[in-house]
Design a protein around this motif. Structure first.
Motif, PDB file in Angstrom:
ATOM      1  N   GLU A  45       0.856  -1.179   0.000  1.00 50.77           N
ATOM      2  CA  GLU A  45       0.000   0.000   0.000  1.00 50.77           C
ATOM      3  C   GLU A  45       0.897   1.235   0.000  1.00 50.77           C
ATOM      4  O   GLU A  45       1.890   1.285   0.730  1.00 50.77           O
ATOM      5  CB  GLU A  45      -0.880  -0.013   1.241  1.00 50.77           C
ATOM      6  N   ILE A  46       0.549   2.207  -0.827  1.00 46.00           N
ATOM      7  CA  ILE A  46       1.282   3.469  -0.893  1.00 46.00           C
ATOM      8  C   ILE A  46       0.275   4.604  -0.830  1.00 46.00           C
ATOM      9  O   ILE A  46      -0.781   4.540  -1.461  1.00 46.00           O
ATOM     10  CB  ILE A  46       2.117   3.593  -2.192  1.00 46.00           C
ATOM     11  N   HIS A  47       0.603   5.626  -0.058  1.00 50.51           N
ATOM     12  CA  HIS A  47      -0.224   6.822   0.037  1.00 50.51           C
ATOM     13  C   HIS A  47       0.512   7.987  -0.629  1.00 50.51           C
ATOM     14  O   HIS A  47       1.738   8.039  -0.596  1.00 50.51           O
ATOM     15  CB  HIS A  47      -0.501   7.186   1.492  1.00 50.51           C
ATOM     16  N   PHE A  48      -0.256   8.895  -1.205  1.00 49.77           N
ATOM     17  CA  PHE A  48       0.304  10.074  -1.864  1.00 49.77           C
ATOM     18  C   PHE A  48      -0.384  11.319  -1.335  1.00 49.77           C
ATOM     19  O   PHE A  48      -1.604  11.328  -1.153  1.00 49.77           O
ATOM     20  CB  PHE A  48       0.096   9.994  -3.382  1.00 49.77           C
ATOM     21  N   PHE A  49       0.392  12.353  -1.113  1.00 52.79           N
ATOM     22  CA  PHE A  49      -0.145  13.641  -0.693  1.00 52.79           C
ATOM     23  C   PHE A  49       0.164  14.670  -1.772  1.00 52.79           C
ATOM     24  O   PHE A  49       1.210  14.612  -2.416  1.00 52.79           O
ATOM     25  CB  PHE A  49       0.415  14.079   0.671  1.00 52.79           C
ATOM     26  N   LEU A  50      -0.757  15.584  -1.990  1.00 52.85           N
ATOM     27  CA  LEU A  50      -0.578  16.617  -2.999  1.00 52.85           C
ATOM     28  C   LEU A  50       0.512  17.590  -2.571  1.00 52.85           C
ATOM     29  O   LEU A  50       0.500  18.113  -1.460  1.00 52.85           O
ATOM     30  CB  LEU A  50      -1.885  17.372  -3.245  1.00 52.85           C
ATOM     31  N   PHE A  51       1.465  17.793  -3.472  1.00 48.81           N
ATOM     32  CA  PHE A  51       2.545  18.756  -3.278  1.00 48.81           C
ATOM     33  C   PHE A  51       2.773  19.397  -4.651  1.00 48.81           C
ATOM     34  O   PHE A  51       3.703  19.063  -5.371  1.00 48.81           O
ATOM     35  CB  PHE A  51       3.791  18.048  -2.767  1.00 48.81           C
ATOM     36  N   ALA A  52       1.859  20.304  -5.017  1.00 54.56           N
ATOM     37  CA  ALA A  52       1.850  20.899  -6.351  1.00 54.56           C
ATOM     38  C   ALA A  52       3.139  21.641  -6.675  1.00 54.56           C
ATOM     39  O   ALA A  52       3.547  21.709  -7.833  1.00 54.56           O
ATOM     40  CB  ALA A  52       0.650  21.833  -6.495  1.00 54.56           C
ATOM     41  N   ALA A  53       3.812  22.201  -5.677  1.00 58.85           N
ATOM     42  CA  ALA A  53       5.035  22.978  -5.908  1.00 58.85           C
ATOM     43  C   ALA A  53       6.292  22.109  -5.940  1.00 58.85           C
ATOM     44  O   ALA A  53       7.401  22.632  -6.054  1.00 58.85           O
ATOM     45  CB  ALA A  53       5.172  24.049  -4.833  1.00 58.85           C
ATOM     46  N   LEU A  54       6.130  20.797  -5.865  1.00 62.68           N
ATOM     47  CA  LEU A  54       7.286  19.899  -5.858  1.00 62.68           C
ATOM     48  C   LEU A  54       8.134  20.091  -7.106  1.00 62.68           C
ATOM     49  O   LEU A  54       7.623  20.104  -8.224  1.00 62.68           O
ATOM     50  CB  LEU A  54       6.809  18.441  -5.795  1.00 62.68           C
ATOM     51  N   ASP A  55       9.421  20.211  -6.922  1.00 64.92           N
ATOM     52  CA  ASP A  55      10.390  20.213  -8.023  1.00 64.92           C
ATOM     53  C   ASP A  55      10.934  18.793  -8.110  1.00 64.92           C
ATOM     54  O   ASP A  55      11.685  18.365  -7.222  1.00 64.92           O
ATOM     55  CB  ASP A  55      11.507  21.210  -7.733  1.00 64.92           C
ATOM     56  N   PRO A  56      10.564  18.028  -9.141  1.00 71.94           N
ATOM     57  CA  PRO A  56      10.997  16.625  -9.215  1.00 71.94           C
ATOM     58  C   PRO A  56      12.514  16.453  -9.126  1.00 71.94           C
ATOM     59  O   PRO A  56      12.985  15.443  -8.608  1.00 71.94           O
ATOM     60  CB  PRO A  56      10.462  16.141 -10.563  1.00 71.94           C
ATOM     61  N   SER A  57      13.265  17.425  -9.595  1.00 70.15           N
ATOM     62  CA  SER A  57      14.722  17.297  -9.528  1.00 70.15           C
ATOM     63  C   SER A  57      15.237  17.407  -8.090  1.00 70.15           C
ATOM     64  O   SER A  57      16.385  17.064  -7.813  1.00 70.15           O
ATOM     65  CB  SER A  57      15.404  18.346 -10.405  1.00 70.15           C
ATOM     66  N   GLN A  58      14.384  17.861  -7.179  1.00 72.61           N
ATOM     67  CA  GLN A  58      14.754  17.983  -5.769  1.00 72.61           C
ATOM     68  C   GLN A  58      14.035  16.964  -4.882  1.00 72.61           C
ATOM     69  O   GLN A  58      14.108  17.047  -3.659  1.00 72.61           O
ATOM     70  CB  GLN A  58      14.438  19.397  -5.266  1.00 72.61           C
ATOM     71  N   ASN A  59      13.347  16.016  -5.506  1.00 67.57           N
ATOM     72  CA  ASN A  59      12.594  15.011  -4.749  1.00 67.57           C
ATOM     73  C   ASN A  59      13.475  13.803  -4.462  1.00 67.57           C
ATOM     74  O   ASN A  59      14.046  13.208  -5.377  1.00 67.57           O
ATOM     75  CB  ASN A  59      11.352  14.572  -5.534  1.00 67.57           C
ATOM     76  N   TYR A  60      13.550  13.439  -3.199  1.00 64.61           N
ATOM     77  CA  TYR A  60      14.348  12.288  -2.797  1.00 64.61           C
ATOM     78  C   TYR A  60      13.480  11.165  -2.228  1.00 64.61           C
ATOM     79  O   TYR A  60      13.969  10.308  -1.502  1.00 64.61           O
ATOM     80  CB  TYR A  60      15.416  12.710  -1.781  1.00 64.61           C
TER      81      TYR A  60
END
Length: 116
Positions: A45-60
């Motif tokens: 099971e995986i949950h996701f939260f909205l983070f509209a301002a996320l910069d994918p290049s900075q996502n770890y």
């Protein structure tokens, strides 16, 4: 007593997240609460939260998913043209795992592994 762990990952666009996990990886939706999405496949099971301002290049964000029949899973993803991470093709690791990895639309790293 601990019984399970459920990762919570960021998503910028719920429709893109659903398309990837449901249409390409075969997960099913458990619930959609607007800014919060729950999916499942088998016992994962995986949950996701909205983070509209996320910069994918900075996502770890990262998740390690243990599996069985990893070669079948890997080949099935290749057959459906799901992109495998350039450094994450199926291989045997020195720590006794056969692994491969891919990135979701928000650059969350999904690593799949099986004991050898």
């Amino acid at each position: 007593m601990l019984t399970a762990i459920i990762p919570k990952l960021p998503m910028r666009d719920k429709a893109a997240t659903k398309a990837f996990y449901i249409d390409q990886l075969g997960f099913s939706e458990i619930a959609d609460y607007g800014d919060y999405l729950l999916i499942r496949k088998d016992q994962i099971e995986i949950h996701f939260f909205l983070f509209a301002a996320l910069d994918p290049s900075q996502n770890y964000g990262q998740v390690y998913i243990r599996t069985k029949h990893i070669t079948d899973l890997y080949q099935g993803l290749l057959d459906r043209k799901v992109p495998i991470h350039p450094n994450g093709h199926l291989e045997t690791k020195p720590w006794g795992q056969q692994e491969f990895a891919l990135l979701d639309p928000d650059s969350n790293l999904l690593t799949f592994g099986q004991d050898i």
